[in-house]
Each structure stands twice: as structure tokens, then as C-alpha cells.
Design an enzyme around this catalytic site. Structure first.
Site, short mmCIF file in Angstrom:
data_model
loop_
_atom_site.label_atom_id
_atom_site.label_comp_id
_atom_site.label_asym_id
_atom_site.label_seq_id
_atom_site.Cartn_x
_atom_site.Cartn_y
_atom_site.Cartn_z
N ASN A 189 0.83 -1.20 0.00
CA ASN A 189 0.00 0.00 0.00
C ASN A 189 0.87 1.25 0.00
O ASN A 189 0.61 2.21 -0.74
CB ASN A 189 -0.90 0.01 1.24
CG ASN A 189 -2.37 -0.19 0.88
OD1 ASN A 189 -2.75 -0.15 -0.27
ND2 ASN A 189 -3.20 -0.40 1.89
N HIS A 217 -2.90 2.84 -2.78
CA HIS A 217 -4.07 2.08 -2.34
C HIS A 217 -4.74 1.33 -3.49
O HIS A 217 -5.36 0.29 -3.26
CB HIS A 217 -5.08 3.02 -1.68
CG HIS A 217 -4.58 3.57 -0.38
ND1 HIS A 217 -4.50 2.82 0.76
CD2 HIS A 217 -4.12 4.82 -0.06
CE1 HIS A 217 -4.03 3.56 1.75
NE2 HIS A 217 -3.79 4.79 1.27
N ASP A 230 -6.71 -6.57 5.90
CA ASP A 230 -6.02 -7.64 5.17
C ASP A 230 -6.20 -8.99 5.87
O ASP A 230 -5.36 -9.87 5.76
CB ASP A 230 -4.53 -7.31 5.05
CG ASP A 230 -3.86 -7.13 6.41
OD1 ASP A 230 -4.57 -7.10 7.44
OD2 ASP A 230 -2.62 -7.04 6.45
#
Length: 394
Positions: free
Chosen positions: A279, A284, A314
């Protein structure tokens, strides 16, 4: 001669002459014959036979009066006009009972048959049009302008291009538009139960069918909206996997079935080790692509009866349906390898590893929340052991 009075010739009294014919009655007869003659042109063969009988019956009083006049002119006597009316009554009665006079001719035709909006067709035993109302005549002429103007005695199968009239719905072209017709037929019988024809009633159901289609469309849209709302309520919007609410519901159902059948319940909790660096490094957007790729790989690696869920961030979970086809250790190791395989996302090669916590309730003695807590503790133990590891709940 003496003693006798002379008298003139003897005059006989005049014979009574026949009365003057009743002009009122004969005027009615003339009007009847005129109406019958006008109807003859558009009548069917059955109606023509009936009309011929009516005309013949109406002529008997006229014939009787003519015979009476001829008899008196020649010095005879007798009034045959009365006999003519008697014969008229006998012939008319015979026609009513033997020819079925008035059987197929509606008595209130002007009040009912001519004014209904439905198309009505009367068909005789030979399959020819015996009668039809104005709505039917107008409809047939709109559908087939090439047909003759007089539709009486036309074979009924020619009314529609599709063939014989049957009990079903038809879609027909009327000029520039299309309408739906619902046709229904009924047999006609005489007082002895003999088949003498059938009547077909066709109703325009275009508006009704449009309303039905609109209702079906609205119901389908409502069902689709309900399904979409339910999917949103129980699925992750990014990956399409089950969310925490659905995953919890599935575990509860699995526990109920496991306790009923005496079997185990097994879950895995999976947490990605390298998601934050992806990320931070690629953005993103790539992070979202990675989560979708993980969802695809997990789904492909388990059976259709198993449930894969994204619990948030996640973190993922798998509920296995019992019995298993492989040991949990084998499943965990293969899943680690599947997730660690490289993938290209938005032009970037990405690799991730995962920590997996495994929990098995062998006899379904606990509850879903406790099983998830055990799997969560095992997952953190696996992450503490290093990236790409798994651990069993203690």
C-alpha cells in the site's frame, strides 16, 4: 184469374260478399316480407332456409284471400283467408321445431350482440361464419383488408392468417400497432343436445398484458434490489467474499449440523504479512487489486462447500465443511505457497506472505465465538514465529 192478386217477379236476397281484406294485417305481412328480402342478401345458408320458410308462411294468407276472391267472382263461396292464416301458424310451428328457427338468432341482438365490445363470431356445423357482431367484423377487416365485405358463410379459418380459431391468445397486427387477443369458444347445442355450431368470443387483452408485464418487471426489479441489498449486507464490497456477519452465520449453522451429526468444525484465520508495504509503495489502488487477487486465490484453493470471507483490512478467514479431504496442516502449507506466488498488479510484481491460525473443535463442544478466538490467538502465534507460518490453536 178471379180471386188471385197479380204480383211482380220474385226477387232473391243478395248473397253476402266477403268482407273487405284487413289492410292493416296485409300491411304487416308486406313489411315482414320486405324485411326478410332485405336480410336475404347477407344471410347464411341456414338463415336463408329459415327466411324462405318465413316468406312462404307469410304468403299463405295472401294466397287464401286470392282464392276467396276468385271463388266469389265465379259464383262460389267460402273464405280461404282464414285457412291461409291457419297454414301460416302450422308452417311457422314446424320451422321452430324442425329447422331450429330462432335457435341461433339472438332475441336481444340489438341490446346485447350489437353493443358488446368483445368480438363474437358464431360458426355453423360446417365451419362457416354464421353471424358476427360489429366488433368482430371491424377487427377482421383491420387484420385482413383483402377479405370480402360480406363475411357471412366465409370459412372460419380465413378470419385469422394463422389458421383455425382456437382457445388461446393471439398476437395480431392492426395497422401500425400490435394487439393481444384472448379467444375462447363454446359449443352450441339444440334442445336435444345435438351440436349445431359454436360461438367464439375474442377479447382485447393488450392493456391487461401490458399491466402484467409491467407488474412482472416491477417484481423482478424489486427482487433484484432485495438480492442486491442482501448481498451488500452479507458480502464484502471490494472482493465479493462473505463478510464477518455472513461468516459468523455460517459458523453457527455449521455448529448446529456438527452437533446433530457428531462431527468437527474447523476454521482458518489468515493475515497478510506484507500488505502495508504494498500500500505504501504502490498506492491504495494496487493494495485493492492485491486484496482482490488474494480473494481469487483463496476461493480457487478450497472446495465449493467451504466458505471464504474477508473479515476486514487484510484479514481473511476460511470455514471448512466437515469431513475434510486433506489434513489441516497440508491445507495450511499449500495456502501459504498459493498466496506467496508472485502476481503482477498495475504493472508491478507483488509478492506477499501470510500468517495462518488453525482451530478445530473436534466434538463441537465449544461455541463459534470461542472457536474464532482460538484461531485468532493461533494466527498471532504464527506471525510471531515469522512470515509465511501457521500455528494450531492450543
Amino acid at each position: 184469374m178471379p180471386g188471385y192478386e197479380r204480383r211482380g217477379p220474385r226477387v232473391l236476397p243478395a248473397l253476402p260478399h266477403p268482407q273487405r281484406p284487413d289492410l292493416y294485417n296485409y300491411t304487416l305481412i308486406f313489411i315482414t316480407l320486405l324485411g326478410v328480402a332485405r336480410t336475404w342478401r347477407t344471410a347464411s345458408s341456414l338463415h336463408r332456409r329459415q327466411l324462405a320458410t318465413v316468406m312462404g308462411a307469410a304468403l299463405f294468407p295472401v294466397l287464401g284471400n286470392a282464392v276467396t276472391l276468385i271463388q266469389f267472382a265465379s259464383g262460389g263461396g267460402g273464405d280461404f283467408a282464414v285457412l291461409g292464416f291457419v297454414v301460416t301458424g302450422v308452417v311457422t310451428s314446424w320451422a321452430v321445431f324442425r329447422q331450429g328457427l330462432l335457435k341461433l338468432v339472438p332475441v336481444a341482438r340489438g341490446l346485447i350482440f350489437e353493443r358488446v365490445s368483445d368480438a363474437i363470431v358464431v360458426i355453423d356445423v360446417e365451419g362457416r361464419v354464421l353471424d358476427l357482431d360489429p366488433a368482430a367484423a371491424d377487427l377482421v377487416r383491420l387484420m385482413q383488408p383483402d377479405l370480402p365485405r360480406n363475411l357471412i358463410e366465409l370459412p372460419s379459418h380465413r378470419l385469422l392468417r394463422s389458421g383455425e380459431l382456437e382457445d388461446r391468445e393471439y398476437t395480431v397486427d392492426i395497422g401500425a400497432r400490435t394487439i393481444d387477443l384472448d379467444a375462447r369458444s363454446s359449443d352450441l347445442t339444440d334442445n336435444r343436445g345435438r351440436y349445431i355450431g359454436r360461438v367464439v368470443v375474442a377479447r382485447d387483452v393488450t392493456e391487461l398484458n401490458d399491466q402484467k408485464r409491467a407488474l412482472r418487471t416491477a417484481l423482478a426489479e424489486r427482487d433484484a434490489l432485495d438480492a442486491a441489498l442482501r448481498h451488500q449486507a452479507f458480502h464484502d464490497s471490494l472482493t465479493g467474499l462473505a463478510n464477518r456477519a455472513l461468516f459468523t452465520e455460517r459458523i453457527v449453522d455449521e455448529y448446529a449440523e456438527a452437533r446433530e451429526r457428531g462431527r468437527s468444525v474447523a476454521v482458518m484465520l489468515i493475515d497478510l504479512d506484507d500488505f502495508k508495504p504494498v500500500n505504501d509503495t504502490f498506492g491504495h489502488h494496487v493494495g485493492d487489486l492485491l486484496l482482490k487477487e488474494v480473494a481469487v486465490r483463496l476461493t480457487a484453493d478450497v472446495r465449493d462447500v467451504d466458505t471464504v470471507a474477508r473479515l476486514g483490512g487484510d484479514e481473511f478467514a476460511v470455514l471448512f465443511s466437515w469431513p475434510l479431504t486433506e489434513p489441516m496442516e497440508t491445507l495450511a502449507r499449500r495456502m501459504i505457497d498459493v498466496l506467496h506466488a508472485p502476481c503482477v498488479l498495475a504493472g508491478h510484481e507483488v509478492r506477499v506472505r501470510a500468517g495462518i491460525g488453525v482451530a478445530v473443535d473436534a466434538d463441537a463442544l465449544h461455541d463459534p465465538d470461542q472457536l474464532l478466538r482460538q484461531a485468532d490467538a493461533a494466527m498471532y502465534e504464527a506471525k510471531a514465529n515469522g512470515k509465511g507460518s501457521f500455528a494450531y490453536a492450543r
